[in-house]
Design a protein around this motif. Structure first.
Motif: not given
Length: 307
Positions: A11-15, A142-144, A191-194, A221-222
């Motif tokens: 649920p929590v995404h860290r940018f 890059a870990g983005v 790190k994934l969004i759909i 789930g993304y």
């Protein structure tokens, strides 16, 4: 229609500069097209200053996310990667110094993605469904974040008369397959969004079906990105030109939110942010700005100017 609250794997995404809890927040993504032939604004933000100013104005209007693109999705001649990078990198570099908003580069080119990340992009928004696997490797290194979008055509080519057995099931299967590809290339689930790709290689009936059954995409789930703003399915459904599709765009965005979308890619930011805030309030995630109606001994007619 009731609210669908999907169970997100993360649920929590860290940018790099901001954290978003997609179980309790909606992010409005502002569209900044540095192209002379963009779908909606026909090049209004092609000049560098215009693009930067539009991005900063979008942040003032409440956008949590800025999507910077240098090439439209529509079919057309291939743009050399160096020229695409020359369009998006200066914008990203300029706005990164002035905002903590999430910044994505709308590109499918690996070398453009690398240059955008180096300039400060947090996300690569690939509207071609990882047509070049090297993009995923660049993102992983890059870990983005990566946005994976459903589309069938090779980049910038025509895909006549798209057909599906079941458009929602087919899109969900495509996205799951691409998620596995991304994970295999080293990108973490967090790190994934759909994005189901409203209108991308789909006719209006396909896109209406995706909007109605978006919960089946969200169930993967993304976090789901819904790019519905001023799209042709709205124009064809309501018989409205691009300049007259705001109300339809907000209605479609609301339906997507109710079916589990958590990111809205929109042209008109202020109106979209208000839509997102009202949804968050209905979901119980956000308190109203104030409470006066029927809260005292008498129902005050105050704040009439606010409507």
């Amino acid at each position: 229609m009731s609210l669908y609250l999907p169970e997100l794997i993360h649920p929590v995404h860290r940018f790099a500069h901001r954290t978003i809890d997609f179980s309790r927040e909606v992010a409005v993504m502002a569209i900044i097209n540095r192209t002379p032939d963009s779908f909606y604004d026909a090049g209004a933000t092609f000049a560098l200053d215009a693009a930067v100013n539009a991005a900063l104005h979008a942040v003032e209007d409440g956008a949590a996310w800025l999507d910077i693109g240098g090439v439209p999705f529509a079919p057309g001649p291939e743009l050399p990667w160096q020229e695409e990078a020359e369009r998006v990198v200066p914008v990203i570099r300029a706005i990164r110094r002035q905002t903590d908003a999430v910044i994505s580069a709308d590109t499918f080119q690996p070398r453009v993605a690398a240059a955008a990340i180096d300039a400060g992009a947090d996300v690569i928004n690939d509207t071609t469904g990882i047509s070049h696997p090297e993009v995923a490797r660049v993102v992983a290194d890059a870990g983005v974040h990566l946005v994976i979008t459903h589309s069938l055509a090779r980049p910038r080519t025509v895909y006549p008369r798209p057909a599906y057995t079941d458009v929602v099931a087919d899109v969900a299967a495509f996205l799951q397959e691409k998620v596995e590809l991304a994970r295999g290339l080293g990108i973490d689930d967090s790190k994934l969004i759909i994005d189901p790709g409203h209108d991308l290689n789909k006719n209006t009936m396909h896109t209406l079906e995706i909007t109605r059954r978006l919960d089946e995409i969200a169930a993967l789930g993304y976090p789901v990105l819904a790019a519905v703003s001023n799209k042709d399915f709205i124009g064809e459904t309501l018989d409205r030109p691009k300049a007259g599709r705001l109300s339809g765009s907000l209605a479609a965005a609301t339906m997507c939110l109710m079916n589990g979308a958590r990111i809205l890619r929109m042209h008109q930011v202020a109106e979209s942010v208000e839509t997102a805030h009202l949804f968050e309030a209905v979901a119980g995630w956000r308190a109203p700005a104030y409470l006066r109606h029927n809260m005292g001994d008498a129902n005050e007619p105050a704040h009439a100017a606010r409507g």
